[in-house]
Write a protein that holds these residues in place. Structure first.
Motif, PDB file in Angstrom:
ATOM      1  N   LEU A  60       1.228  -1.239  -0.265  1.00  0.00           N
ATOM      2  CA  LEU A  60      -0.188   0.254  -0.199  1.00  0.00           C
ATOM      3  C   LEU A  60       0.587   0.978  -0.087  1.00  0.00           C
ATOM      4  CD1 LEU A  60      -2.533  -1.275   2.984  1.00  0.00           C
ATOM      5  CD2 LEU A  60      -3.242  -0.843   0.288  1.00  0.00           C
ATOM      6  N   ASN A  61       0.556   2.165  -0.635  1.00  0.00           N
ATOM      7  CA  ASN A  61       1.319   3.151  -0.473  1.00  0.00           C
ATOM      8  C   ASN A  61       0.815   4.271   0.445  1.00  0.00           C
ATOM      9  OD1 ASN A  61       2.745   5.382  -1.304  1.00  0.00           O
ATOM     10  ND2 ASN A  61       1.612   6.691  -3.329  1.00  0.00           N
ATOM     11  N   HIS A  62       1.330   4.091   1.674  1.00  0.00           N
ATOM     12  CA  HIS A  62       1.293   4.812   2.902  1.00  0.00           C
ATOM     13  C   HIS A  62       2.386   5.729   3.985  1.00  0.00           C
ATOM     14  CE1 HIS A  62       2.676   1.693   5.381  1.00  0.00           C
ATOM     15  NE2 HIS A  62       1.923   0.366   4.625  1.00  0.00           N
ATOM     16  N   GLU A  63       1.636   6.755   4.385  1.00  0.00           N
ATOM     17  CA  GLU A  63       3.323   6.938   4.959  1.00  0.00           C
ATOM     18  C   GLU A  63       4.740   6.112   5.490  1.00  0.00           C
ATOM     19  OE1 GLU A  63      -0.105   6.540   8.832  1.00  0.00           O
ATOM     20  OE2 GLU A  63       0.361   7.103   6.450  1.00  0.00           O
ATOM     21  N   GLY A  64       3.791   5.044   6.340  1.00  0.00           N
ATOM     22  CA  GLY A  64       4.891   4.286   6.906  1.00  0.00           C
ATOM     23  C   GLY A  64       5.925   3.333   5.466  1.00  0.00           C
ATOM     24  N   GLY A  65       5.656   3.050   4.456  1.00  0.00           N
ATOM     25  CA  GLY A  65       6.007   2.186   3.540  1.00  0.00           C
ATOM     26  C   GLY A  65       6.854   1.448   4.196  1.00  0.00           C
ATOM     27  N   MET A  66       6.994   0.505   3.715  1.00  0.00           N
ATOM     28  CA  MET A  66       7.978  -0.428   3.670  1.00  0.00           C
ATOM     29  C   MET A  66       9.586  -0.529   3.710  1.00  0.00           C
ATOM     30  SD  MET A  66       8.164  -3.975   0.771  1.00  0.00           S
ATOM     31  CE  MET A  66       9.289  -3.174  -0.368  1.00  0.00           C
ATOM     32  N   LYS A  67       9.905  -1.294   4.820  1.00  0.00           N
ATOM     33  CA  LYS A  67      11.255  -0.990   5.566  1.00  0.00           C
ATOM     34  C   LYS A  67      11.930  -2.374   4.769  1.00  0.00           C
ATOM     35  CE  LYS A  67      10.574   2.343   8.816  1.00  0.00           C
ATOM     36  NZ  LYS A  67      10.086   2.755  10.634  1.00  0.00           N
ATOM     37  N   VAL A  68      12.906  -2.348   3.763  1.00  0.00           N
ATOM     38  CA  VAL A  68      13.652  -3.630   4.274  1.00  0.00           C
ATOM     39  C   VAL A  68      15.269  -3.328   3.806  1.00  0.00           C
ATOM     40  CG1 VAL A  68      11.665  -3.847   2.363  1.00  0.00           C
ATOM     41  CG2 VAL A  68      14.209  -2.645   1.675  1.00  0.00           C
ATOM     42  N   SER A  69      15.925  -4.658   3.999  1.00  0.00           N
ATOM     43  CA  SER A  69      17.365  -4.623   3.655  1.00  0.00           C
ATOM     44  C   SER A  69      17.867  -5.753   2.577  1.00  0.00           C
ATOM     45  CB  SER A  69      17.991  -5.335   5.185  1.00  0.00           C
ATOM     46  OG  SER A  69      19.109  -5.397   5.010  1.00  0.00           O
ATOM     47  N   VAL A  70      18.654  -4.982   1.942  1.00  0.00           N
ATOM     48  CA  VAL A  70      18.871  -6.165   0.711  1.00  0.00           C
ATOM     49  C   VAL A  70      20.109  -7.502   0.964  1.00  0.00           C
ATOM     50  CG1 VAL A  70      19.946  -5.684  -1.952  1.00  0.00           C
ATOM     51  CG2 VAL A  70      19.421  -3.383  -0.609  1.00  0.00           C
ATOM     52  N   LEU A  71      19.051  -8.253   0.294  1.00  0.00           N
ATOM     53  CA  LEU A  71      19.839  -9.445   0.287  1.00  0.00           C
ATOM     54  C   LEU A  71      20.646  -9.413  -1.276  1.00  0.00           C
ATOM     55  CD1 LEU A  71      16.955 -12.034   2.201  1.00  0.00           C
ATOM     56  CD2 LEU A  71      19.005 -10.549   2.866  1.00  0.00           C
ATOM     57  N   GLU A  72      19.888  -9.758  -1.823  1.00  0.00           N
ATOM     58  CA  GLU A  72      20.654  -9.403  -3.428  1.00  0.00           C
ATOM     59  C   GLU A  72      20.501  -8.324  -4.373  1.00  0.00           C
ATOM     60  OE1 GLU A  72      21.283 -13.302  -5.579  1.00  0.00           O
ATOM     61  OE2 GLU A  72      19.761 -14.220  -3.120  1.00  0.00           O
ATOM     62  N   VAL A  73      21.126  -7.707  -4.922  1.00  0.00           N
ATOM     63  CA  VAL A  73      21.149  -7.676  -5.968  1.00  0.00           C
ATOM     64  C   VAL A  73      21.068  -7.609  -7.688  1.00  0.00           C
ATOM     65  CG1 VAL A  73      21.595  -4.712  -7.705  1.00  0.00           C
ATOM     66  CG2 VAL A  73      21.775  -4.729  -4.778  1.00  0.00           C
ATOM     67  N   LEU A  74      20.053  -7.844  -8.017  1.00  0.00           N
ATOM     68  CA  LEU A  74      20.032  -9.032  -9.250  1.00  0.00           C
ATOM     69  C   LEU A  74      20.658  -8.772 -10.706  1.00  0.00           C
ATOM     70  CD1 LEU A  74      16.682 -10.668  -7.513  1.00  0.00           C
ATOM     71  CD2 LEU A  74      19.547 -11.859  -7.340  1.00  0.00           C
ATOM     72  N   LYS A  75      19.536  -7.607 -10.772  1.00  0.00           N
ATOM     73  CA  LYS A  75      19.901  -7.200 -12.395  1.00  0.00           C
ATOM     74  C   LYS A  75      19.403  -5.928 -12.205  1.00  0.00           C
ATOM     75  CE  LYS A  75      16.203  -9.854 -15.419  1.00  0.00           C
ATOM     76  NZ  LYS A  75      16.536 -10.425 -16.208  1.00  0.00           N
ATOM     77  N   ASN A  76      19.806  -4.959 -13.595  1.00  0.00           N
ATOM     78  CA  ASN A  76      19.334  -4.034 -14.077  1.00  0.00           C
ATOM     79  C   ASN A  76      17.773  -4.352 -15.279  1.00  0.00           C
ATOM     80  OD1 ASN A  76      20.393  -2.140 -12.810  1.00  0.00           O
ATOM     81  ND2 ASN A  76      21.362  -1.921 -13.837  1.00  0.00           N
ATOM     82  N   ASP A  77      17.057  -3.301 -15.313  1.00  0.00           N
ATOM     83  CA  ASP A  77      16.043  -4.458 -16.592  1.00  0.00           C
ATOM     84  C   ASP A  77      14.612  -3.419 -16.366  1.00  0.00           C
ATOM     85  OD1 ASP A  77      14.907  -6.699 -17.898  1.00  0.00           O
ATOM     86  OD2 ASP A  77      14.165  -7.712 -15.893  1.00  0.00           O
ATOM     87  N   SER A  78      13.922  -4.057 -17.444  1.00  0.00           N
ATOM     88  CA  SER A  78      12.144  -3.047 -17.512  1.00  0.00           C
ATOM     89  C   SER A  78      11.392  -4.011 -17.303  1.00  0.00           C
ATOM     90  CB  SER A  78      12.452  -2.828 -18.936  1.00  0.00           C
ATOM     91  OG  SER A  78      13.549  -1.694 -19.406  1.00  0.00           O
ATOM     92  N   TYR A  79      10.432  -3.408 -16.375  1.00  0.00           N
ATOM     93  CA  TYR A  79       8.838  -3.842 -15.927  1.00  0.00           C
ATOM     94  C   TYR A  79       8.154  -3.274 -15.595  1.00  0.00           C
ATOM     95  CZ  TYR A  79       6.134  -6.177 -13.002  1.00  0.00           C
ATOM     96  OH  TYR A  79       4.485  -7.062 -11.925  1.00  0.00           O
ATOM     97  N   LYS A  80       6.991  -3.789 -17.107  1.00  0.00           N
ATOM     98  CA  LYS A  80       5.598  -2.924 -17.259  1.00  0.00           C
ATOM     99  C   LYS A  80       6.027  -1.326 -17.203  1.00  0.00           C
ATOM    100  CE  LYS A  80       2.630  -4.214 -13.322  1.00  0.00           C
ATOM    101  NZ  LYS A  80       2.144  -4.160 -12.201  1.00  0.00           N
ATOM    102  N   GLY A  81       7.052  -1.171 -18.156  1.00  0.00           N
ATOM    103  CA  GLY A  81       7.419  -0.472 -19.164  1.00  0.00           C
ATOM    104  C   GLY A  81       8.463   0.654 -18.264  1.00  0.00           C
ATOM    105  N   GLN A  82       8.712   0.219 -17.382  1.00  0.00           N
ATOM    106  CA  GLN A  82       9.459   1.256 -15.967  1.00  0.00           C
ATOM    107  C   GLN A  82      11.056   0.290 -16.135  1.00  0.00           C
ATOM    108  OE1 GLN A  82       7.412   1.552 -12.711  1.00  0.00           O
ATOM    109  NE2 GLN A  82       7.611   3.834 -12.922  1.00  0.00           N
ATOM    110  N   LYS A  83      12.035   1.628 -16.437  1.00  0.00           N
ATOM    111  CA  LYS A  83      13.195   0.720 -15.955  1.00  0.00           C
ATOM    112  C   LYS A  83      13.952   0.794 -14.547  1.00  0.00           C
ATOM    113  CE  LYS A  83      15.361   2.533 -20.001  1.00  0.00           C
ATOM    114  NZ  LYS A  83      16.361   3.118 -20.918  1.00  0.00           N
TER     115      LYS A  83
END
Length: 124
Positions: A60-83
């Motif tokens: 959901l787009n709300h004030e708290g957001g989603m807090k994450v820690s990165v385990l792996e950076v996989l690849k640069n790509d395009s998805y749903k028309g966005q880079k």
């Protein structure tokens, strides 16, 4: 008099802390393994580390957001028309998702982070 001076100093420190800016990252090239941040906006969450796997949840787009820690950076790509970039992340705070479910922290998800989506509270 000393009490008033001490109170004034304490209040000024509280004001300075309240005015502190959070670390915002607009350029995602700084994201690496063990980076942590908060994402605001709607993000598809996949429970399998497979780009073509089914989206299980959507944030959901709300004030708290989603807090994450990165385990792996996989690849640069395009998805749903966005880079952007594919990341395998660990949820570090619980969240509500669009179907009304409560997702506990410490779950792992594959996400796509669009290049134009800023991240907040960034730590390398």
């Amino acid at each position: 008099m000393k009490q008033y001076l001490l109170l004034l100093i304490l209040l000024s420190q509280i004001f300075c802390f309240a005015q502190a800016e959070e670390a915002v990252l607009n350029d995602h090239t700084g994201i690496s393994v063990q980076s942590s941040f908060r994402i605001m906006g709607v993000i598809d969450l996949r429970t399998e580390k497979d780009y073509s796997s089914e989206v299980k949840f959507r944030t959901l787009n709300h004030e708290g957001g989603m807090k994450v820690s990165v385990l792996e950076v996989l690849k640069n790509d395009s998805y749903k028309g966005q880079k952007g970039m594919w990341l395998y992340v660990l949820l570090t705070s619980p969240i509500w998702v669009d179907n009304g479910e409560w997702i506990e922290k410490y779950r792992k998800f594959l996400i796509f982070l669009p290049d134009d989506m800023p991240v907040f509270d960034f730590e390398k």
